[in-house]
Design a protein around this motif. Structure first.
Motif, mmCIF file in Angstrom:
data_model
loop_
_atom_site.group_PDB
_atom_site.id
_atom_site.type_symbol
_atom_site.label_atom_id
_atom_site.label_comp_id
_atom_site.label_asym_id
_atom_site.label_seq_id
_atom_site.Cartn_x
_atom_site.Cartn_y
_atom_site.Cartn_z
ATOM 1 N N ILE A 41 35.506 42.147 41.377
ATOM 2 C CA ILE A 41 36.421 41.015 41.553
ATOM 3 C C ILE A 41 36.328 40.062 40.373
ATOM 4 O O ILE A 41 35.342 40.068 39.620
ATOM 5 N N GLN A 42 37.366 39.238 40.241
ATOM 6 C CA GLN A 42 37.348 38.143 39.282
ATOM 7 C C GLN A 42 37.851 36.878 39.960
ATOM 8 O O GLN A 42 38.802 36.911 40.740
ATOM 9 N N VAL A 43 37.184 35.784 39.691
ATOM 10 C CA VAL A 43 37.560 34.463 40.192
ATOM 11 C C VAL A 43 38.237 33.746 39.027
ATOM 12 O O VAL A 43 37.601 33.497 38.000
ATOM 13 N N VAL A 44 39.523 33.423 39.192
ATOM 14 C CA VAL A 44 40.309 32.906 38.064
ATOM 15 C C VAL A 44 40.658 31.441 38.316
ATOM 16 O O VAL A 44 41.475 31.120 39.177
ATOM 17 N N SER A 45 40.049 30.557 37.564
ATOM 18 C CA SER A 45 40.217 29.120 37.760
ATOM 19 C C SER A 45 41.257 28.549 36.806
ATOM 20 O O SER A 45 41.068 28.551 35.579
ATOM 21 N N GLY A 46 42.346 28.028 37.372
ATOM 22 C CA GLY A 46 43.352 27.359 36.566
ATOM 23 C C GLY A 46 42.919 25.979 36.114
ATOM 24 O O GLY A 46 43.356 25.493 35.067
ATOM 25 N N ILE A 71 37.414 32.429 33.739
ATOM 26 C CA ILE A 71 37.403 33.603 34.608
ATOM 27 C C ILE A 71 35.966 34.073 34.806
ATOM 28 O O ILE A 71 35.229 34.275 33.832
ATOM 29 N N TYR A 72 35.567 34.211 36.062
ATOM 30 C CA TYR A 72 34.241 34.735 36.410
ATOM 31 C C TYR A 72 34.409 36.183 36.874
ATOM 32 O O TYR A 72 35.332 36.495 37.616
ATOM 33 N N THR A 73 33.483 37.047 36.478
ATOM 34 C CA THR A 73 33.533 38.454 36.854
ATOM 35 C C THR A 73 32.261 38.832 37.606
ATOM 36 O O THR A 73 31.156 38.562 37.141
ATOM 37 N N SER A 111 37.450 25.469 43.081
ATOM 38 C CA SER A 111 37.935 25.576 44.455
ATOM 39 C C SER A 111 39.404 25.986 44.456
ATOM 40 O O SER A 111 40.213 25.439 43.707
ATOM 41 N N GLY A 112 39.753 26.935 45.306
ATOM 42 C CA GLY A 112 41.134 27.385 45.422
ATOM 43 C C GLY A 112 41.507 28.512 44.489
ATOM 44 O O GLY A 112 42.625 29.033 44.559
ATOM 45 N N SER A 113 40.592 28.916 43.602
ATOM 46 C CA SER A 113 40.884 30.019 42.690
ATOM 47 C C SER A 113 41.099 31.314 43.468
ATOM 48 O O SER A 113 40.377 31.596 44.434
ATOM 49 N N PRO A 114 42.058 32.145 43.045
ATOM 50 C CA PRO A 114 42.231 33.427 43.711
ATOM 51 C C PRO A 114 41.093 34.379 43.380
ATOM 52 O O PRO A 114 40.536 34.333 42.277
ATOM 53 N N ILE A 115 40.758 35.229 44.333
ATOM 54 C CA ILE A 115 39.802 36.314 44.121
ATOM 55 C C ILE A 115 40.627 37.568 43.899
ATOM 56 O O ILE A 115 41.335 38.022 44.802
ATOM 57 N N ILE A 116 40.549 38.120 42.702
ATOM 58 C CA ILE A 116 41.399 39.242 42.332
ATOM 59 C C ILE A 116 40.578 40.530 42.282
ATOM 60 O O ILE A 116 39.539 40.600 41.594
#
Length: 267
Positions: free
Chosen positions: A145-150, A155-157, A191-196
């Protein structure tokens, strides 16, 4: 939950946060479809049954709306909140605006959906930007997964380490939460970042908290509670709320209908 961030802190730390992103983090995801809120992150998402002419939805956390009561639910509340839409490299494309807060809660999950004044087709035409697809399938343990913060353009992997039967933080209890492996050491503003899901590119969750200092079930220090009541504290470990089960609650026109078959969202 991960603390929402105020503008002064954002100005002071933004550059440092971008530089802190791990090398090669954007192996799959980029910032396409990602939005920045004034205090959180989010994404433009598209349920499986949505059509181009539907008003688009933005996914974020319930606590990015406000610190909601443990049993509070908001449905179809008027809103004019604005969001900065990013392109693939994290630069601003323009501003999207909500017409209403379609759904928000911190009961059982920590999720919010804003309905926009623009349709998916209009966003594509004006900004050449697509929405992220919401997965209707529960992710598996070990999923990349990746956590993508606007908010931070970071981007966290990592991977799905497992699932918490119950995740307790202060007065809130969330069910079947995604637990990250340690590299997703998320911070305030994510907070609120999508988990892709890195294999499918689809959204499988929404980032919402991390145990910051080893505290037991307190605010900013969530704990896991098993089916037998055993409490486990994992210092430095982050969590997300699953979104596959929300798909059943979204009807034609991207309207939330909590009485739809299979919808288990709190009412």
């Amino acid at each position: 939950m991960i603390k929402r961030v105020v503008g002064v802190l954002a100005t002071a730390l933004a550059a440092a946060a971008v530089l802190a992103a791990p090398a090669g983090a954007a192996a799959y995801a980029d910032f396409t479809g990602i939005v920045a809120l004034d205090n959180c992150s989010g994404s433009v998402v598209r349920p499986p049954a949505a059509v181009d002419s539907d008003p688009a939805l933005v996914l974020t956390n319930g606590h990015c709306v406000k610190l909601m009561g443990a049993n509070e639910v908001i449905v179809n509340q008027s809103s004019s909140r604005s969001f900065t839409l990013l392109n693939g490299s994290g630069q601003s494309l323009g501003t999207l605006r909500a017409t209403k807060l379609a759904y928000a809660t911190m009961k059982n999950t920590d999720a919010a959906f804003y309905q926009l004044s623009s349709t998916y087709a209009q966003i594509q035409q004006q900004y050449r930007s697509r929405a992220l697809d919401l997965s209707a399938t529960r992710p598996a343990q070990g999923t990349g997964i990746q956590v993508v913060s606007g908010y931070w353009k970071r981007i966290y992997t990592c991977a799905v380490d497992g699932f918490a039967y119950q995740l307790k933080e202060g007065s809130w209890t969330w069910k079947d939460s995604i637990r990250y492996t340690r590299p997703c050491n998320v911070i305030g503003g994510t907070s609120g970042s999508p988990i892709i899901d890195t294999a499918s590119g689809k959204v499988v969750g929404v980032n919402n908290t991390i145990n910051e200092s080893g505290g037991r079930c307190t605010q900013n220090n969530p704990c896991e509670v098993s089916q037998t009541g055993q409490v486990t504290v994992r210092s430095g470990i982050g969590y997300a709320q699953q979104t596959y089960d929300i798909v059943a609650c979204i009807g034609p026109g991207n309207q939330f209908v909590l009485t739809r078959p299979g919808c288990t969202l709190p009412r």
